[in-house]
Design an enzyme around this catalytic site. Sequence first.
Site, mmCIF file in Angstrom:
data_model
loop_
_atom_site.group_PDB
_atom_site.id
_atom_site.type_symbol
_atom_site.label_atom_id
_atom_site.label_comp_id
_atom_site.label_asym_id
_atom_site.label_seq_id
_atom_site.Cartn_x
_atom_site.Cartn_y
_atom_site.Cartn_z
ATOM 1 N N SER A 80 22.851 51.430 31.709
ATOM 2 C CA SER A 80 21.795 52.369 31.313
ATOM 3 C C SER A 80 20.483 51.636 31.036
ATOM 4 O O SER A 80 19.440 52.268 30.957
ATOM 5 C CB SER A 80 22.231 53.120 30.060
ATOM 6 O OG SER A 80 22.393 52.203 28.996
ATOM 7 N N TYR A 84 22.828 56.336 27.625
ATOM 8 C CA TYR A 84 23.922 57.145 28.170
ATOM 9 C C TYR A 84 24.897 57.581 27.071
ATOM 10 O O TYR A 84 25.625 58.556 27.218
ATOM 11 C CB TYR A 84 24.743 56.335 29.176
ATOM 12 C CG TYR A 84 24.133 56.053 30.538
ATOM 13 C CD1 TYR A 84 22.900 56.571 30.928
ATOM 14 C CD2 TYR A 84 24.824 55.250 31.444
ATOM 15 C CE1 TYR A 84 22.382 56.285 32.193
ATOM 16 C CE2 TYR A 84 24.322 54.972 32.704
ATOM 17 C CZ TYR A 84 23.091 55.492 33.077
ATOM 18 O OH TYR A 84 22.600 55.209 34.335
ATOM 19 N N GLY A 85 24.939 56.794 26.002
ATOM 20 C CA GLY A 85 26.042 56.897 25.048
ATOM 21 C C GLY A 85 26.165 58.208 24.304
ATOM 22 O O GLY A 85 27.229 58.548 23.801
ATOM 23 N N CYS A 133 28.638 48.791 31.935
ATOM 24 C CA CYS A 133 28.385 49.775 30.881
ATOM 25 C C CYS A 133 29.713 50.432 30.523
ATOM 26 O O CYS A 133 30.373 51.003 31.403
ATOM 27 C CB CYS A 133 27.405 50.809 31.420
ATOM 28 S SG CYS A 133 27.110 52.192 30.311
ATOM 29 N N ASN A 134 30.092 50.343 29.267
ATOM 30 C CA ASN A 134 31.358 50.953 28.834
ATOM 31 C C ASN A 134 31.325 52.472 28.984
ATOM 32 O O ASN A 134 32.297 53.096 29.391
ATOM 33 C CB ASN A 134 31.629 50.609 27.370
ATOM 34 C CG ASN A 134 31.888 49.134 27.158
ATOM 35 O OD1 ASN A 134 33.019 48.697 27.143
ATOM 36 N ND2 ASN A 134 30.840 48.344 26.991
ATOM 37 N N THR A 135 30.174 53.057 28.639
ATOM 38 C CA THR A 135 30.058 54.518 28.672
ATOM 39 C C THR A 135 30.179 55.031 30.105
ATOM 40 O O THR A 135 30.915 55.991 30.377
ATOM 41 C CB THR A 135 28.692 54.945 28.084
ATOM 42 O OG1 THR A 135 28.470 54.251 26.857
ATOM 43 C CG2 THR A 135 28.648 56.436 27.851
ATOM 44 N N CYS A 156 30.070 47.964 23.548
ATOM 45 C CA CYS A 156 28.901 48.444 24.313
ATOM 46 C C CYS A 156 28.185 47.182 24.765
ATOM 47 O O CYS A 156 28.031 46.238 23.975
ATOM 48 C CB CYS A 156 27.999 49.285 23.421
ATOM 49 S SG CYS A 156 26.335 49.582 24.109
HETATM 50 N N1 DGL Z 1 25.388 49.638 27.456
HETATM 51 C C1 DGL Z 1 26.103 50.846 27.508
HETATM 52 C C2 DGL Z 1 27.564 50.725 27.139
HETATM 53 O O1 DGL Z 1 28.145 49.677 27.335
HETATM 54 C C3 DGL Z 1 25.479 52.140 27.106
HETATM 55 C C4 DGL Z 1 24.470 52.187 26.044
HETATM 56 C C5 DGL Z 1 23.791 53.517 26.065
HETATM 57 O O2 DGL Z 1 23.061 53.767 27.009
HETATM 58 O O3 DGL Z 1 24.045 54.317 25.149
HETATM 59 O O4 DGL Z 1 28.164 51.655 26.686
#
Ligand code: DGL
Length: 269
Positions: A15, A46-47, A78-80, A192
């Site tokens: 993101s 994105y979260g 990105c985890n999300t 994250c």
């Molecule tokens: N860096 C992202 C993750 O690993 C998302 C952060 C976001 O956009 O909220 O979840």
Amino acid sequence: MGSDPHSSPIGVFDSGIGGLSILRALRAELPHENFVYVADSAHAPYGERDDAHVIGRSRAITQQLLAAYGIKALVIACNTATAAAIQVLREEHPALAIIGVEPALKPAVALSQTRRIGVMATRGTLGRAKFRTLVDSLAGQADFICQPCDGLADAIEHQDTTKIIALCAHYTGAMGQFGINDGGIDTLVLGCTHYPFASVHLTQLVGPTVRLVDTGEPVARQTRRKLKTLSPSEVAGQCLLLTTGERASLQRAAHHWLGLACPVESLSI
Ligand code: DGL
């Protein structure tokens, strides 16, 4: 980056700037590969967004990386986005190696002595079925104290140090006691990809005995395993950075965290 399929780049997206923590590990593990990194900063964070937003953005970015750069593999840094979209992307692009990231719960279980593990992640990661399945697969092996960290990725994205420290203090305070004594949280999972860039502040808050665990290195090793062709080149690979947001801010972050001084281009999708 040339049209030789062996020198095709690996696509990486997040993101925003958070995925640079994964790109750092990828470059260390695969120094001869070329990378194209997309920071979707105009559509971050994105979260705290729904599936339609995160899946829509992930599809558009993947299509662009394939059409314009002929990527040979994709790392969802990105985890999300992994939790929301990896299945859809794999169905739509069965020939493409797609590597995702998820909070490093398994490595944390292997490290923890107190069996109390903190997990900081976005609300979007913690609330999705993929994460619940991961927690269920480790049932009985440790207690996971899961903390949604609204606003933290955004504060890191904007490199707002005062806000980063305040939010880290608030969220670690809400998780309970940290430390290596019985009942303490001795391992903290950074779920994250933005959060490794707040490690210094987190360590100051939870103390030096608490281990912080992120996913950069395991994801880089997994990417190496999944690549069908490694670059035959012996010279250092190149990076191209693309952003849907402000170029200067991605350039600053890449320089600060990775020592990277490479071109940053605007992307409108
Ligand atoms: N860096 C992202 C993750 O690993 C998302 C952060 C976001 O956009 O909220 O979840």
